[in-house]
Motif scaffolding. Sequence first.
Motif, PDB file in Angstrom:
ATOM      1  N   LEU A  18      -2.097  12.561 -12.634  1.00 56.61           N
ATOM      2  CA  LEU A  18      -2.758  12.935 -13.886  1.00 56.61           C
ATOM      3  C   LEU A  18      -3.657  11.813 -14.393  1.00 56.61           C
ATOM      4  O   LEU A  18      -4.679  12.070 -15.040  1.00 56.61           O
ATOM      5  N   SER A  19      -3.291  10.571 -14.101  1.00 58.35           N
ATOM      6  CA  SER A  19      -4.085   9.422 -14.533  1.00 58.35           C
ATOM      7  C   SER A  19      -5.310   9.212 -13.665  1.00 58.35           C
ATOM      8  O   SER A  19      -6.350   8.754 -14.154  1.00 58.35           O
ATOM      9  N   ALA A  20      -5.197   9.511 -12.362  1.00 55.54           N
ATOM     10  CA  ALA A  20      -6.225   9.101 -11.413  1.00 55.54           C
ATOM     11  C   ALA A  20      -7.107  10.231 -10.916  1.00 55.54           C
ATOM     12  O   ALA A  20      -8.286  10.018 -10.633  1.00 55.54           O
ATOM     13  N   ALA A  21      -6.551  11.454 -10.781  1.00 53.10           N
ATOM     14  CA  ALA A  21      -7.319  12.543 -10.173  1.00 53.10           C
ATOM     15  C   ALA A  21      -6.929  13.893 -10.754  1.00 53.10           C
ATOM     16  O   ALA A  21      -6.555  14.808 -10.020  1.00 53.10           O
ATOM     17  N   PRO A  22      -7.004  14.062 -12.069  1.00 53.02           N
ATOM     18  CA  PRO A  22      -6.585  15.337 -12.659  1.00 53.02           C
ATOM     19  C   PRO A  22      -7.413  16.520 -12.182  1.00 53.02           C
ATOM     20  O   PRO A  22      -6.950  17.666 -12.246  1.00 53.02           O
ATOM     21  N   ALA A  75      -9.848  23.465  -3.492  1.00 53.15           N
ATOM     22  CA  ALA A  75      -9.277  24.081  -4.692  1.00 53.15           C
ATOM     23  C   ALA A  75      -8.141  23.213  -5.225  1.00 53.15           C
ATOM     24  O   ALA A  75      -7.392  22.604  -4.453  1.00 53.15           O
ATOM     25  N   PRO A  76      -7.981  23.128  -6.543  1.00 52.64           N
ATOM     26  CA  PRO A  76      -6.854  22.370  -7.093  1.00 52.64           C
ATOM     27  C   PRO A  76      -5.527  23.025  -6.734  1.00 52.64           C
ATOM     28  O   PRO A  76      -5.465  24.225  -6.473  1.00 52.64           O
ATOM     29  N   TRP A  77      -4.484  22.233  -6.705  1.00 51.12           N
ATOM     30  CA  TRP A  77      -3.173  22.769  -6.379  1.00 51.12           C
ATOM     31  C   TRP A  77      -2.165  22.373  -7.443  1.00 51.12           C
ATOM     32  O   TRP A  77      -2.447  21.560  -8.327  1.00 51.12           O
ATOM     33  N   ARG A  82      -6.690   8.367 -20.429  1.00 55.27           N
ATOM     34  CA  ARG A  82      -6.906   9.605 -19.696  1.00 55.27           C
ATOM     35  C   ARG A  82      -5.755  10.585 -19.918  1.00 55.27           C
ATOM     36  O   ARG A  82      -5.956  11.788 -20.032  1.00 55.27           O
ATOM     37  N   LEU A  83      -4.551  10.066 -19.988  1.00 52.03           N
ATOM     38  CA  LEU A  83      -3.401  10.929 -20.241  1.00 52.03           C
ATOM     39  C   LEU A  83      -3.466  11.531 -21.642  1.00 52.03           C
ATOM     40  O   LEU A  83      -3.077  12.681 -21.859  1.00 52.03           O
ATOM     41  N   ALA A  84      -3.958  10.758 -22.594  1.00 55.66           N
ATOM     42  CA  ALA A  84      -4.080  11.263 -23.966  1.00 55.66           C
ATOM     43  C   ALA A  84      -5.110  12.374 -24.070  1.00 55.66           C
ATOM     44  O   ALA A  84      -5.061  13.177 -25.006  1.00 55.66           O
ATOM     45  N   ALA A  85      -6.040  12.431 -23.110  1.00 55.54           N
ATOM     46  CA  ALA A  85      -7.065  13.484 -23.104  1.00 55.54           C
ATOM     47  C   ALA A  85      -6.763  14.567 -22.064  1.00 55.54           C
ATOM     48  O   ALA A  85      -7.631  15.388 -21.749  1.00 55.54           O
ATOM     49  N   ASN A  86      -5.553  14.583 -21.547  1.00 56.80           N
ATOM     50  CA  ASN A  86      -5.189  15.483 -20.452  1.00 56.80           C
ATOM     51  C   ASN A  86      -5.469  16.957 -20.781  1.00 56.80           C
ATOM     52  O   ASN A  86      -5.231  17.415 -21.903  1.00 56.80           O
ATOM     53  N   GLU A  87      -5.948  17.685 -19.794  1.00 53.98           N
ATOM     54  CA  GLU A  87      -6.184  19.122 -19.937  1.00 53.98           C
ATOM     55  C   GLU A  87      -5.413  19.944 -18.903  1.00 53.98           C
ATOM     56  O   GLU A  87      -5.518  21.167 -18.875  1.00 53.98           O
ATOM     57  N   VAL A  88      -4.644  19.286 -18.038  1.00 59.60           N
ATOM     58  CA  VAL A  88      -3.873  19.988 -17.010  1.00 59.60           C
ATOM     59  C   VAL A  88      -2.557  20.469 -17.622  1.00 59.60           C
ATOM     60  O   VAL A  88      -1.862  19.687 -18.281  1.00 59.60           O
ATOM     61  N   PRO A  89      -2.182  21.730 -17.430  1.00 59.52           N
ATOM     62  CA  PRO A  89      -0.869  22.180 -17.916  1.00 59.52           C
ATOM     63  C   PRO A  89       0.262  21.406 -17.226  1.00 59.52           C
ATOM     64  O   PRO A  89       0.302  21.321 -15.996  1.00 59.52           O
ATOM     65  N   VAL A  90       1.151  20.828 -18.030  1.00 55.99           N
ATOM     66  CA  VAL A  90       2.248  20.018 -17.499  1.00 55.99           C
ATOM     67  C   VAL A  90       3.539  20.430 -18.194  1.00 55.99           C
ATOM     68  O   VAL A  90       3.580  20.544 -19.423  1.00 55.99           O
ATOM     69  N   ALA A  91       4.585  20.630 -17.392  1.00 58.19           N
ATOM     70  CA  ALA A  91       5.913  20.891 -17.935  1.00 58.19           C
ATOM     71  C   ALA A  91       6.899  19.975 -17.237  1.00 58.19           C
ATOM     72  O   ALA A  91       6.821  19.780 -16.013  1.00 58.19           O
ATOM     73  N   HIS A 150       0.812  -1.215   0.000  1.00 61.50           N
ATOM     74  CA  HIS A 150       0.000   0.000   0.000  1.00 61.50           C
ATOM     75  C   HIS A 150       0.849   1.271   0.000  1.00 61.50           C
ATOM     76  O   HIS A 150       0.339   2.354   0.301  1.00 61.50           O
ATOM     77  N   PHE A 151       2.125   1.164  -0.348  1.00 67.27           N
ATOM     78  CA  PHE A 151       3.015   2.314  -0.238  1.00 67.27           C
ATOM     79  C   PHE A 151       3.549   2.774  -1.587  1.00 67.27           C
ATOM     80  O   PHE A 151       4.574   3.429  -1.661  1.00 67.27           O
ATOM     81  N   ARG A 152       2.833   2.463  -2.653  1.00 63.85           N
ATOM     82  CA  ARG A 152       3.252   2.901  -3.991  1.00 63.85           C
ATOM     83  C   ARG A 152       2.590   4.227  -4.349  1.00 63.85           C
ATOM     84  O   ARG A 152       1.848   4.833  -3.577  1.00 63.85           O
ATOM     85  N   SER A 153       2.827   4.669  -5.577  1.00 69.39           N
ATOM     86  CA  SER A 153       2.340   5.988  -5.991  1.00 69.39           C
ATOM     87  C   SER A 153       0.823   6.073  -6.023  1.00 69.39           C
ATOM     88  O   SER A 153       0.256   7.153  -5.818  1.00 69.39           O
ATOM     89  N   ASP A 154       0.135   4.949  -6.271  1.00 72.00           N
ATOM     90  CA  ASP A 154      -1.328   5.016  -6.303  1.00 72.00           C
ATOM     91  C   ASP A 154      -1.876   5.410  -4.940  1.00 72.00           C
ATOM     92  O   ASP A 154      -2.785   6.253  -4.841  1.00 72.00           O
ATOM     93  N   SER A 155      -1.312   4.842  -3.873  1.00 69.21           N
ATOM     94  CA  SER A 155      -1.755   5.215  -2.529  1.00 69.21           C
ATOM     95  C   SER A 155      -1.313   6.625  -2.167  1.00 69.21           C
ATOM     96  O   SER A 155      -2.043   7.366  -1.494  1.00 69.21           O
ATOM     97  N   ILE A 156      -0.123   7.010  -2.597  1.00 68.36           N
ATOM     98  CA  ILE A 156       0.384   8.360  -2.297  1.00 68.36           C
ATOM     99  C   ILE A 156      -0.529   9.419  -2.903  1.00 68.36           C
ATOM    100  O   ILE A 156      -0.840  10.438  -2.277  1.00 68.36           O
ATOM    101  N   VAL A 157      -1.004   9.180  -4.114  1.00 68.21           N
ATOM    102  CA  VAL A 157      -1.909  10.143  -4.758  1.00 68.21           C
ATOM    103  C   VAL A 157      -3.243  10.201  -4.022  1.00 68.21           C
ATOM    104  O   VAL A 157      -3.815  11.292  -3.837  1.00 68.21           O
ATOM    105  N   ARG A 158      -3.742   9.066  -3.587  1.00 67.58           N
ATOM    106  CA  ARG A 158      -4.989   9.087  -2.816  1.00 67.58           C
ATOM    107  C   ARG A 158      -4.798   9.872  -1.512  1.00 67.58           C
ATOM    108  O   ARG A 158      -5.691  10.605  -1.075  1.00 67.58           O
TER     109      ARG A 158
END
Length: 431
Positions: A153-157, A135-137, A365-374, A114-122
Amino acid sequence: MSSYRQPGVVLTDRRFTVPLDHADPGGERIEVFGREAVAAGRVGQELPWLVYLEGGPGFGARRFVGAEAWLGRAVREYRVLLLDQRGTGLSTPANRQTLPLRGGPREQADYLAHFRSDSIVRDCELIRAQVTGGAPWTVLGQSFGGFCAVRYLSAAPEGLKAVLITGGLPSLDAHADDVYRAAYPRIERKVAAHYARYPQDAERARDIAAYLAEHRPESAGHRLTPQGFQSLGIMLGGGSGSHQLHYLLENAFVRTPHGAELSDAFQEAVRAACSFAGHPLYALLHESIYGQGGRATDWAAERVRAEFPQFDPERATAGDGPLLFTGETVHPWHFDVDPALRPLRETAELLARRTDWPALYDPERLAANEVPVAAAVYHDDMYVDTAHSLGTAAAVRGLRTWVTNEFEHDGLRAGGPRVLDRLLAMVRDEI
């Protein structure tokens, strides 16, 4: 919460409780620590939030002193949350001392799953609701923190205003074998560049490896071996790492009544550099960050190294070529030589054999991304394959890359304000 001042900033320690297993929100809970940083003159102001995700896995957020490095640039316009990802820093710890509270190796491995990136994002999403009011951050992800950002970006954009990634664009589908098969040639190039800069180090390194093979000394319970010495090559992934490695090697031997021996100072420096005592999750979970698709990682770095026999230290000590250092690879023998890992060997074996890792990234979901990413992509990054990063960049709609050889993997640390300035300008379409 407790607040205190350092030069230029006011810091507030914050603690959050989150489910161990987000699929069971009513079950066991653990604590995640975050340190809020705000410019001293802007404490009471309404500011957008930026959350920082450290590299690793297994490292807590960097401990800055005041408004130094990139943090000074960030607090000019953000309220920053320096997050100790679950299991790291001041969050609920996971190490040889605490993991036996879970039970035996099987229970420990199940816990660490339970300590991978999926849990970290949750975790981040639960924390965001508390600190921003919904508010988004903006997320700043360094190395593995960038892997977490791509998961975000994949799970909670919807939780993201913008994403800034430094040296951390993962392949979306590469198995751990593919990662290390690409890594060993990069490592070899870094070692060759080091020996070209410091040719005297080639003989020193070979002599040290030969001594270790014959004597197998210990320092504070840590067994020093040729393979462990090779792992100092992880230093070559940083901007000043080659110079640091050279200074470490230059005074390795001292004259004693019994002949030349490795100095106590050198042995202690090697032990400190190689020990996982401060970040055991790095060793336990490193290969699992690539685990998905129903395949076990199965000690990928160790297996793939057999395809590159030039890394065998016995070849070097026999005079057949230079000793090649390795990089950020984790091997079964780490759990034999390091007292911080030794009690966790069976747990690590179970994690290496695990096949039920869920997918981390959502290509559609990544192919449809709308969040600015650099993303800063460091050319010939020792730790993250450039080709893998650019392939992912092409798969994320709207992601802009800054490919540079001005910095190594630690560019955010080495050139922080400039790197952050560049990425912010990119997500704002100012350049």
